[in-house]
Each structure stands twice: as structure tokens, then as C-alpha cells.
Design an enzyme around this catalytic site. Structure first.
Site, mmCIF file in Angstrom:
data_model
loop_
_atom_site.group_PDB
_atom_site.id
_atom_site.type_symbol
_atom_site.label_atom_id
_atom_site.label_comp_id
_atom_site.label_asym_id
_atom_site.label_seq_id
_atom_site.Cartn_x
_atom_site.Cartn_y
_atom_site.Cartn_z
ATOM 1 N N ASN A 181 -0.663 2.534 -11.834
ATOM 2 C CA ASN A 181 -2.090 2.636 -11.553
ATOM 3 C C ASN A 181 -2.307 3.669 -10.459
ATOM 4 O OD1 ASN A 181 -2.141 1.238 -8.847
ATOM 5 N ND2 ASN A 181 -1.213 -0.361 -10.112
ATOM 6 N N ALA A 182 -3.563 3.938 -10.164
ATOM 7 C CA ALA A 182 -3.903 5.085 -9.315
ATOM 8 C C ALA A 182 -3.910 4.764 -7.822
ATOM 9 C CB ALA A 182 -5.272 5.625 -9.729
#
Ligand code: CTP
Length: 401
Positions: A205-206
Site C-alpha cells: 500500500n501507499a
């Protein structure tokens, strides 16, 4: 306030006169302790005139008044400017064979050091390790700044300007007066987990880890002993914080359960993968074997926050985060309230995320929900000020104080 200014032997010693003067003009009683080599750069009469106090240098002066510890015991603040590489090493090692060494060791006052040296010395691994040791003990380091050095060289190593040293020093005293987490253990999770598909690919994920790292720093600055369980941080882990690196949600759960023992406050800022591939291929997946479409079977990961919240003992406060893409504030808060209840946390920090919002950005905007879903605080700004605002809300809470 009684301030000791230690001066060590570097060319920046002449600028230490400005530090002494700044503190005297601010109304403080300043006692200068130069090392023997500092006196080769700046004379005792100058220091006595500017500080308006006699200048002691010898460990064996005033033995009857136990001078070697009296100065340190009575100091409200100690500033060492300039702090040479040698002096940083001596402070890190706790050496006490001169008046500055004994004064620092005999003091519980905030210690502020302003390093000054050539770039190579500042960047040397020995100096890095000594600075890290000092920071871990709560010493405040101001500078060095980049600029022209004594020879023809320039780079990081120039002592910070006297007014900046004075400002940092006075700020350190103000902060020391409010260290509500002294003697407390704080556990923070940060970053984003990665769930492997094969030896080279993962589902991730970011999350950059910036907000969690800022919380770890803020807790450290309030006197806490901080453990940071870190998954793939894009920013450096802070000095003075013990970092436990993890990769997956399962590793994060294991590390958190291990490290939560004795923690008074647990803040779960990490973005944890909710699912992981049901199986991890031992060899790299090949297009030739997979064809044009690939489906990946995912299974649920354990919920770290819910597990820790369910297992907590009295006296431990658990703070969760909620990353939501809901743009409507009321609906966003409703999602936060439901999540707070589902996870069983004491507080939930709700923030709106999007493709170009929050994750990786320097700024953040949050609402802190307390038990029952009431809004306990709101903050917007850079991630460090948001971190401070979150701690301001949760630390006075009965279980967390
Ligand atoms: N969290 C966790 N373990 C998980 C998933 C989330 O500990 N497997 C924690 C996060 O660290 C965060 C909080 O739970 O403190 C909420 O994370 P978030 O991603 O907003 O919520 P989810 O539980 O994943 O719920 P959903 O994705 O359904 O919104």
C-alpha cells in the site's frame, strides 16, 4: 536561571562568546566552563567579562566547595558550544577527567550541544554513533549547519548561529518542564506491510510511514521510551527510538505482541494489509505458465489493532488510525465511529486518504474520536504538529497519564 556554557577547543569557540552574551542578555546567570584547549582559542578575560562571573577551568580549583560537582548540580541548563568531535565522544563515553566532564555528569539539567567540526569528522561513523548515543539519552543537538568551514572547505560542520543555539537551549528547558511521558513506554507502528506473492512480488500500500514516525518522535521528545514497529518506511527512523523492522501483517502482529509488554501507550499508525495471498510461490511466477489472466486467492490477515485492544491490561491506552476515502465529513466520522467500536480502541484517529492525499504527503488533517465516538480533538498541518496534537489529546487520558 543558572546556565553552564561549556566551550570546547575548536575555532568556533570565538562564536561561543555570542552564546554566552545572548544568555546573559536574556537575564540568566551564566557560568562558563572552557576546556583547556578552548582557552587556546578564546581568552579567560573575555569570557569573564561577557559572562560577568569568574571562569573556572581546573578540576582542582575550589576542592573544598566540591566545585567539580557543584556547578553541574546547581545548573538548570547546560549548553556545550562548540562541541568538537572529541567532546561529543567524551560526553557519549561519560568521561569525567576535566571540569566540563564532571559538570555534565553531575547534572540532571537539559543538555544542549552545538557540534562544530570539519564535514568528514561530522560524517564519520564514530561521530554518528556518538551523536546517536547522546540523542538517545535525551541530549538536544543543534546544528551543525552547512557553510564555509575554517580552511578552504565548506559543507555540513559549521556551528549553528549563537542566537539559534540560545533559542534551542531555552526551548529545551521549556520542553523539559513538560515531559509527561517520562518513564513511560510507547509503542508505535508505522509504514505499510507487504504481503509476498512470490520471491519478487508483493501486495502493498501507499503508506510512507511519515505520520507514525512523527508520533514516535513526538513521544520521544515528551520523555517516553519508544519502540517503533516499522514496515517499509520511506523516511528515516528517528534517532533515540528503538526500531523493530517487519514486513508482513503477521510479522507486525508478532512484533507488536512481543513489544507491547509493559507499554503504556500503543499507537497503530501503520497501514496493515487486510489480506495476503493464500500461498506464496516459491519461484517467480512466469507469464508463460499463467497466460493472459491471473487470479490471486487472498485470505484474511489477523487484525493487529483489534488483537492488541482485546488483550490489553488496565493502564494501557490503545490508539488506532482509520484511513478512509469518504469525502463527506459526517459519513467519514460515522465510518470512524463504527471502526472505533469494532476495533475496541480507546481512541481512533480518522483521516481521509486518496490517491494524492495523506499517504506520502508532508501534511495531514485528522479528527480524533474518543470512546463513544465523541470528537476529542482535531488537527491539521505538518505531520509532526498533528502528532503533537494527537498526544495532547490522548496523554492526559486517565489510562494514559
Ligand atoms: N489494522 C490492523 N490490522 C489489520 C488492519 C488494520 O491493526 N489487519 C489497524 C491499522 O493499523 C489502523 C486501524 O486498524 O490503526 C484501521 O485501519 P484501516 O485500514 O483504516 O481499517 P481496516 O481495519 O483495514 O478496515 P477497512 O479496510 O475495512 O476500512
Amino acid at each position: 536561571m543558572r546556565v553552564v556554557v561549556g566551550i570546547s577547543g575548536g575555532i568556533a569557540a570565538y562564536k561561543a562568546v555570542g552564546v554566552v552574551r545572548g544568555l546573559v542578555l536574556a537575564g540568566h546567570d551564566v557560568h562558563v566552563v572552557p576546556t583547556a584547549s578552548a582557552l587556546r582559542f578564546v581568552g579567560r578575560p573575555t569570557l569573564e567579562a561577557i559572562s560577568r562571573n569568574p571562569v573556572e577551568t581546573d578540576l582542582y580549583d575550589g576542592v573544598a566547595e566540591v566545585r567539580h560537582v557543584a556547578l553541574g548540580q546547581s545548573a538548570d541548563l547546560i549548553v556545550v558550544a562548540p562541541a568538537t568531535a572529541n567532546t561529543l565522544a567524551r560526553l557519549a563515553a561519560g568521561l569525567a577527567d576535566d571540569l566540563l566532564g564532571t559538570t555534565v555528569l553531575a547534572s540532571r539539567a537539559p543538555l544542549v550541544v552545538a557540534p562544530a567540526m570539519h564535514t568528514e569528522m561530522w560524517e564519520n561513523a564514530a561521530t554518528r554513533a556518538n551523536v546517536a548515543t547522546l540523542v538517545a539519552r535525551g541530549v538536544h543537538v543543534v546544528g551543525p549547519v552547512s557553510g564555509r568551514l575554517t580552511g578552504s572547505d565548506s559543507g555540513p560542520g559549521r556551528m549553528a548561529e549563537p542566537e539559534d543555539i540560545v533559542a534551542t537551549a531555552l526551548d529545551a528547558v521549556r520542553r523539559a518542564e513538560r515531559r509527561p511521558l517520562a518513564g513511560r513506554r510507547v509503542l508505535v507502528t508505522a509504514g505499510g506491510t507487504r504481503e509476498p506473492l512470490d520471491p519478487v512480488r508483493f501486495l502493498g500500500n501507499a503508506s510512507s510511514g511519515r505520520q507514525g514516525v512523527a508520533i514516535a518522535e513526538a513521544a520521544r521528545d515528551r520523555g517516553a521510551e519508544v519502540v517503533l514497529v516499522a514496515a517499509h518506511l520511506e523516511v528515516p527512523a528517528p534517532d533515540g527510538v528503538r526500531t523493530v523492522p517487519v514486513r508482513t501483517a503477521q510479522e507486525m502482529l508478532d512484533a507488536v505482541l512481543r513489544e507491547a509488554d509493559g507499554a503504556h501507550l500503543v499507537v497503530m499508525a501503520a497501514a496493515v494489509a487486510d489480506y495476503r495471498p493464500a500461498s506464496v510461490a516459491e519461484a517467480k511466477l512466469k507469464k508463460a505458465d499463467l497466460g493472459d489472466r491471473l487470479s490471486v486467492d487472498l485470505v484474511r490477515n489477523p487484525d493487529v489493532l483489534a488483537t492488541v485492544a482485546a488483550e490489553r491490561r488496565p493502564g494501557r491506552l490503545v490508539v488506532g488510525f482509520a484511513a478512509e476515502t469518504e469525502p463527506d465529513r459526517e459519513r467519514l466520522l460515522a465510518l470512524g465511529r463504527a471502526k472505533l467500536q469494532a476495533k475496541g480502541a480507546d481512541f481512533l484517529v480518522v483521516n481521509e486518504v486518496g490517491l494524492d492525499r495523506t499517504f506520502g504527503a508532508p501534511d495531514n488533517r485528522v479528527v480524533v474520536l474518543a470512546a463513544g465516538g465523541v470528537i476529542a480533538g482535531e488537527a491539521a498541518g505538518d505531520k509532526r504538529s498533528v502528532a503533537d496534537a494527537i498526544l495532547d489529546v490522548v496523554v492526559p487520558h486517565p489510562a494514559g497519564a
